[in-house]
Design a protein around this motif. Structure first.
Motif, PDB file in Angstrom:
ATOM      1  N   PRO A 261       0.807  -0.993   0.053  1.00 42.20           N
ATOM      2  CA  PRO A 261      -0.012   0.152  -0.064  1.00 42.20           C
ATOM      3  C   PRO A 261       0.844   1.195   0.063  1.00 42.20           C
ATOM      4  O   PRO A 261       1.896   0.930   0.250  1.00 42.20           O
ATOM      5  CB  PRO A 261      -0.848  -0.096   1.345  1.00 42.20           C
ATOM      6  N   MET A 262       0.255   2.452  -0.374  1.00 43.64           N
ATOM      7  CA  MET A 262       1.281   3.662  -0.427  1.00 43.64           C
ATOM      8  C   MET A 262       1.808   4.230   0.649  1.00 43.64           C
ATOM      9  O   MET A 262       2.984   4.747   0.498  1.00 43.64           O
ATOM     10  CB  MET A 262       0.190   4.902  -1.039  1.00 43.64           C
ATOM     11  N   ASP A 263       1.138   3.887   1.721  1.00 48.63           N
ATOM     12  CA  ASP A 263       1.895   4.533   3.207  1.00 48.63           C
ATOM     13  C   ASP A 263       3.238   3.473   3.444  1.00 48.63           C
ATOM     14  O   ASP A 263       4.357   4.080   3.726  1.00 48.63           O
ATOM     15  CB  ASP A 263       1.009   4.320   4.280  1.00 48.63           C
ATOM     16  N   GLU A 264       3.066   2.088   3.056  1.00 51.64           N
ATOM     17  CA  GLU A 264       4.283   1.588   3.342  1.00 51.64           C
ATOM     18  C   GLU A 264       5.417   1.510   2.641  1.00 51.64           C
ATOM     19  O   GLU A 264       6.500   1.494   2.395  1.00 51.64           O
ATOM     20  CB  GLU A 264       3.836  -0.010   3.234  1.00 51.64           C
ATOM     21  N   LEU A 265       4.789   1.853   0.942  1.00 48.61           N
ATOM     22  CA  LEU A 265       5.895   2.129  -0.087  1.00 48.61           C
ATOM     23  C   LEU A 265       6.764   3.337   0.177  1.00 48.61           C
ATOM     24  O   LEU A 265       7.742   3.488   0.071  1.00 48.61           O
ATOM     25  CB  LEU A 265       5.145   2.028  -1.493  1.00 48.61           C
ATOM     26  N   SER A 291       1.396  -1.568  -7.513  1.00 51.88           N
ATOM     27  CA  SER A 291      -0.081  -1.757  -7.325  1.00 51.88           C
ATOM     28  C   SER A 291      -0.533  -0.177  -6.732  1.00 51.88           C
ATOM     29  O   SER A 291      -1.863  -0.151  -6.923  1.00 51.88           O
ATOM     30  CB  SER A 291      -0.457  -2.867  -6.512  1.00 51.88           C
ATOM     31  N   ALA A 292       0.232   0.413  -5.953  1.00 53.47           N
ATOM     32  CA  ALA A 292      -0.303   1.598  -5.283  1.00 53.47           C
ATOM     33  C   ALA A 292      -0.265   2.699  -6.130  1.00 53.47           C
ATOM     34  O   ALA A 292      -1.155   3.810  -6.009  1.00 53.47           O
ATOM     35  CB  ALA A 292       0.697   1.982  -4.057  1.00 53.47           C
ATOM     36  N   MET A 293       0.384   2.522  -7.427  1.00 50.26           N
ATOM     37  CA  MET A 293       0.345   3.733  -8.328  1.00 50.26           C
ATOM     38  C   MET A 293       0.838   3.428  -9.582  1.00 50.26           C
ATOM     39  O   MET A 293       1.757   2.718  -9.959  1.00 50.26           O
ATOM     40  CB  MET A 293       1.408   5.054  -7.794  1.00 50.26           C
ATOM     41  N   ASP A 294       0.024   3.921 -10.690  1.00 48.66           N
ATOM     42  CA  ASP A 294       0.278   3.405 -12.255  1.00 48.66           C
ATOM     43  C   ASP A 294       0.487   2.009 -12.209  1.00 48.66           C
ATOM     44  O   ASP A 294       1.634   1.642 -12.787  1.00 48.66           O
ATOM     45  CB  ASP A 294       1.391   4.432 -12.726  1.00 48.66           C
ATOM     46  N   GLU A 295      -0.322   1.315 -11.720  1.00 49.61           N
ATOM     47  CA  GLU A 295      -0.198  -0.270 -11.750  1.00 49.61           C
ATOM     48  C   GLU A 295       0.304  -1.037 -12.923  1.00 49.61           C
ATOM     49  O   GLU A 295       0.806  -2.205 -12.966  1.00 49.61           O
ATOM     50  CB  GLU A 295      -1.458  -1.062 -10.860  1.00 49.61           C
TER      51      GLU A 295
END
Length: 400
Positions: A261-265, A291-295
């Motif tokens: 997820p975006m926060d972990e990334l 998967s969190a961005m422009d997957e």
């Protein structure tokens, strides 16, 4: 008594005057220094502004095929005497037989001789060949991370892995270690190191990295900054990698999928952001999809990752490199080299890496598109400017 009193008063008066005079002189000196600093700052700004105008004019008048050649870093053939195996006519479809020289070259072990002296001679042949053909000098790069990625082992000796360096307690020792390595590299004739790796080691990438990370986020940041500063303060440009990361899937054969997820990334990307603030010469993109961005798009072809995050959010101003466009991660997943080259430039990448020893085929596609598309041509000019700005700083190119 009156004489004594007068003498004391006179003495106090003189001390007071002296003190006042000293303060006045100090104030004037401060003003002079400030004026000098302001003058120097304005002079530097003026020189930079003049240089920028000159560089923009130079790029405007540079033939398109010469610009596009600057956008590639390719592998070399041989290790004795350099020559180009392609001409500008191979890119343009014309009869131009001028040898085409890439913006940069990447050395592998087979490009190194058994001695530093013989490797220097090979590098000298690159410089001489470039000058004799009236072209811009290429930057000469190598992967010299340490550990098992130690291309220069037989020439400069053992360099510990980043994981081993991450166990060193004194950051000054880290700086000294990489400073010494930089001096050895510069003495041979290299300009650039595709290192350090600024990826935090996790269970998701540990197998792939295999000792190529300094460790946790804090160590990667602290040791990464020390590494970048050590190399660049001693004449070797650094290219931090691989943004925004990898998994245990080797991109040479498969497509890494980062499913955090975006926060972990973002937490894992903090070292990249911090190290970018110390102005490494380059950042090398990974082929991973997130998967969190422009997957659906590999990071090196993603305008979201290259331009929106790295260029705009991180305010990074240096050269952005693609990873090798011939890796299986792209070629086997709908992004063959020809397509990848165009998409990389559109995404905001400045320099395309190719493990092939030829790049005219991909360059020809960029040439055709830029000839027909003014927006794409302008995008190329931006990249050429960044590359030439680096070459000016590195002493590889002079506008005068």
């Amino acid at each position: 008594m009156k004489k004594i009193t007068f003498a004391v008063i006179a003495s106090l008066f003189l001390i007071s005057c002296t003190s006042t005079t000293e303060k006045l002189h100090s104030k004037k000196e401060k003003i002079r220094n400030q004026n000098a600093k302001t003058f120097y700052d304005n002079y530097v700004f003026s020189k930079n502004k003049t240089r920028q105008i000159s560089l923009e004019k130079y790029i405007k008048n540079l033939p398109l095929e010469r610009k596009i050649a600057q956008l590639f870093i390719e592998n070399l053939e041989g290790n004795i005497t350099f020559r180009s195996y392609e001409t500008f006519g191979d890119m343009t479809g014309s009869s131009d037989k001028t040898p085409m020289i890439a913006g940069g070259y990447l050395f592998f072990s087979y490009n190194l001789s058994d001695t530093a002296e013989d490797t220097k001679k090979y590098i000298d042949s690159i410089r001489s060949y470039t000058d004799s053909n009236g072209q811009i000098q290429p930057f000469l790069a190598i992967d010299q991370e340490g550990g098992w990625v130690n291309r220069l082992k037989k020439l400069t000796g053992k360099l510990p892995s980043q994981e081993s360096v991450g166990q060193m307690a004194n950051i000054r020792d880290v700086y000294e270690l990489y400073s010494l390595q930089a001096k050895k590299m510069a003495d041979i004739g290299f300009d650039m190191n595709l290192a350090p790796v600024i990826e935090v080691c996790t269970d998701d990438n540990r197998e792939f990295l295999d000792g190529r990370s300094f460790g946790d986020a804090k160590k990667v940041t602290d040791y990464g900054i020390a590494c970048v500063n050590a190399y660049q303060n001693n004449g070797i440009a650094t290219v931090i990698k691989h943004f925004p990361g990898n998994t245990n899937t080797d991109p040479h054969t498969g497509l890494p999928e980062i499913k955090l997820p975006m926060d972990e990334l973002n937490a894992l990307l903090e070292p990249f952001k911090n190290v970018c603030a110390h102005a490494p010469a380059g950042v090398l993109m990974s082929h991973a999809r997130t998967s969190a961005m422009d997957e659906k798009t590999p990071a090196c072809l993603s305008k979201t990752w290259v331009t929106d995050v790295l260029r705009k959010s991180y305010v990074y101003e240096g050269i952005i490199f693609s990873d090798d466009i011939f890796m299986g991660a792209l070629a086997d997943n709908g992004f063959p080299p020809d397509k990848a080259a165009v998409l990389a430039i559109e995404a905001g990448v400045d320099c395309i890496m190719t493990s092939e020893k030829r790049f005219a085929k991909q360059a020809k596609l960029l040439y055709k598109k830029a000839s027909e598309d003014k927006v794409f041509a302008s995008r190329i000019d931006q990249s050429v400017k960044r590359i030439l700005e680096y070459k000016i700083r590195a002493g590889l190119f002079n506008l005068e």
